[in-house]
Motif scaffolding. Sequence first.
Motif, PDB file in Angstrom:
ATOM      1  N   SER A 150      -6.248  -0.112  11.129  1.00 38.94           N
ATOM      2  CA  SER A 150      -6.081   0.236  12.704  1.00 38.94           C
ATOM      3  C   SER A 150      -6.494  -0.809  13.562  1.00 38.94           C
ATOM      4  CB  SER A 150      -6.868   1.401  12.910  1.00 38.94           C
ATOM      5  OG  SER A 150      -8.065   1.503  12.644  1.00 38.94           O
ATOM      6  N   ASP A 151      -7.173  -1.871  12.877  1.00 38.76           N
ATOM      7  CA  ASP A 151      -7.757  -2.718  13.493  1.00 38.76           C
ATOM      8  C   ASP A 151      -7.973  -4.169  13.004  1.00 38.76           C
ATOM      9  OD1 ASP A 151     -10.508  -2.981  12.925  1.00 38.76           O
ATOM     10  OD2 ASP A 151     -10.786  -0.890  14.292  1.00 38.76           O
ATOM     11  N   ALA A 152      -8.155  -5.268  13.301  1.00 40.91           N
ATOM     12  CA  ALA A 152      -8.580  -6.559  12.493  1.00 40.91           C
ATOM     13  C   ALA A 152      -9.615  -6.524  11.407  1.00 40.91           C
ATOM     14  CB  ALA A 152      -8.457  -7.658  13.325  1.00 40.91           C
ATOM     15  N   ALA A 153     -10.864  -5.828  12.050  1.00 37.95           N
ATOM     16  CA  ALA A 153     -12.006  -5.689  11.180  1.00 37.95           C
ATOM     17  C   ALA A 153     -11.663  -4.987   9.875  1.00 37.95           C
ATOM     18  CB  ALA A 153     -12.858  -5.134  12.002  1.00 37.95           C
ATOM     19  N   ARG A 154     -10.817  -3.671  10.283  1.00 39.45           N
ATOM     20  CA  ARG A 154     -10.669  -2.854   9.192  1.00 39.45           C
ATOM     21  C   ARG A 154      -9.745  -3.420   8.097  1.00 39.45           C
ATOM     22  NH1 ARG A 154     -10.988   3.209  10.453  1.00 39.45           N
ATOM     23  NH2 ARG A 154     -12.415   3.079  12.209  1.00 39.45           N
ATOM     24  N   VAL A 155      -8.592  -4.427   8.746  1.00 44.88           N
ATOM     25  CA  VAL A 155      -7.807  -4.989   7.771  1.00 44.88           C
ATOM     26  C   VAL A 155      -8.439  -5.965   6.773  1.00 44.88           C
ATOM     27  CG1 VAL A 155      -5.875  -6.699   7.554  1.00 44.88           C
ATOM     28  CG2 VAL A 155      -5.681  -4.768   9.181  1.00 44.88           C
ATOM     29  N   GLY A 156      -9.383  -6.758   7.409  1.00 48.55           N
ATOM     30  CA  GLY A 156     -10.327  -7.767   6.652  1.00 48.55           C
ATOM     31  C   GLY A 156     -10.918  -6.813   5.648  1.00 48.55           C
TER      32      GLY A 156
ATOM     33  N   ALA B 132      -5.656   7.657   5.943  1.00 50.58           N
ATOM     34  CA  ALA B 132      -6.202   6.482   5.086  1.00 50.58           C
ATOM     35  C   ALA B 132      -5.375   5.269   5.545  1.00 50.58           C
ATOM     36  CB  ALA B 132      -5.663   7.036   3.690  1.00 50.58           C
ATOM     37  N   ILE B 133      -4.312   5.220   6.047  1.00 47.10           N
ATOM     38  CA  ILE B 133      -3.576   4.097   6.481  1.00 47.10           C
ATOM     39  C   ILE B 133      -4.361   3.667   7.687  1.00 47.10           C
ATOM     40  CG2 ILE B 133      -1.475   3.157   7.463  1.00 47.10           C
ATOM     41  CD1 ILE B 133      -1.164   3.587   4.291  1.00 47.10           C
ATOM     42  N   ARG B 134      -4.449   4.690   8.576  1.00 56.80           N
ATOM     43  CA  ARG B 134      -5.164   4.227   9.784  1.00 56.80           C
ATOM     44  C   ARG B 134      -6.708   3.572   9.708  1.00 56.80           C
ATOM     45  NH1 ARG B 134      -3.338   7.798  11.668  1.00 56.80           N
ATOM     46  NH2 ARG B 134      -4.288   9.544  11.826  1.00 56.80           N
TER      47      ARG B 134
ATOM     48  N   ASP C 276       0.910  -1.263   0.049  1.00 58.87           N
ATOM     49  CA  ASP C 276      -0.030   0.125   0.143  1.00 58.87           C
ATOM     50  C   ASP C 276       0.804   1.104  -0.033  1.00 58.87           C
ATOM     51  OD1 ASP C 276      -1.779   2.061   0.718  1.00 58.87           O
ATOM     52  OD2 ASP C 276      -3.107   0.845   1.795  1.00 58.87           O
ATOM     53  N   TYR C 277       0.918   2.084  -0.966  1.00 53.05           N
ATOM     54  CA  TYR C 277       1.799   3.179  -1.172  1.00 53.05           C
ATOM     55  C   TYR C 277       1.122   4.299  -1.032  1.00 53.05           C
ATOM     56  CZ  TYR C 277       4.228  -0.646  -3.507  1.00 53.05           C
ATOM     57  OH  TYR C 277       4.936  -1.902  -3.665  1.00 53.05           O
ATOM     58  N   THR C 278       0.072   4.328  -0.183  1.00 49.56           N
ATOM     59  CA  THR C 278      -0.695   5.793   0.208  1.00 49.56           C
ATOM     60  C   THR C 278       0.303   6.444   1.040  1.00 49.56           C
ATOM     61  OG1 THR C 278      -2.841   4.583   0.067  1.00 49.56           O
ATOM     62  CG2 THR C 278      -2.762   6.406   1.287  1.00 49.56           C
TER      63      THR C 278
END
Length: 73
Positions: free
Chosen positions: A61-67, A55-57, A48-50
């Motif tokens: 920031s947590d497992a649900a967001r990563v999923g 936007a990265i956060r 991810d080159y953002t």
Amino acid sequence: MPHLAHSAAQRYAVRGLYHLLKALDPTRPVIGNDGWEYVSGDLLGIHDYTHDPDAIRDRYSDAARVGHTIDSG
């Protein structure tokens, strides 16, 4: 191996190399391929080159967001 999504032979090659390396040294993590379709491995790399920290956060920031980020690829 840029055609993993369309080539069973290439996916089998990645899996074979993964299992060969694990047989040689089961204590080390192995990444089967990095940068495109994931086939097998102990690690999953995310490119991810953002440059925007918000936007990265939002994405990681947590497992649900990563999923959600991975699923919406």
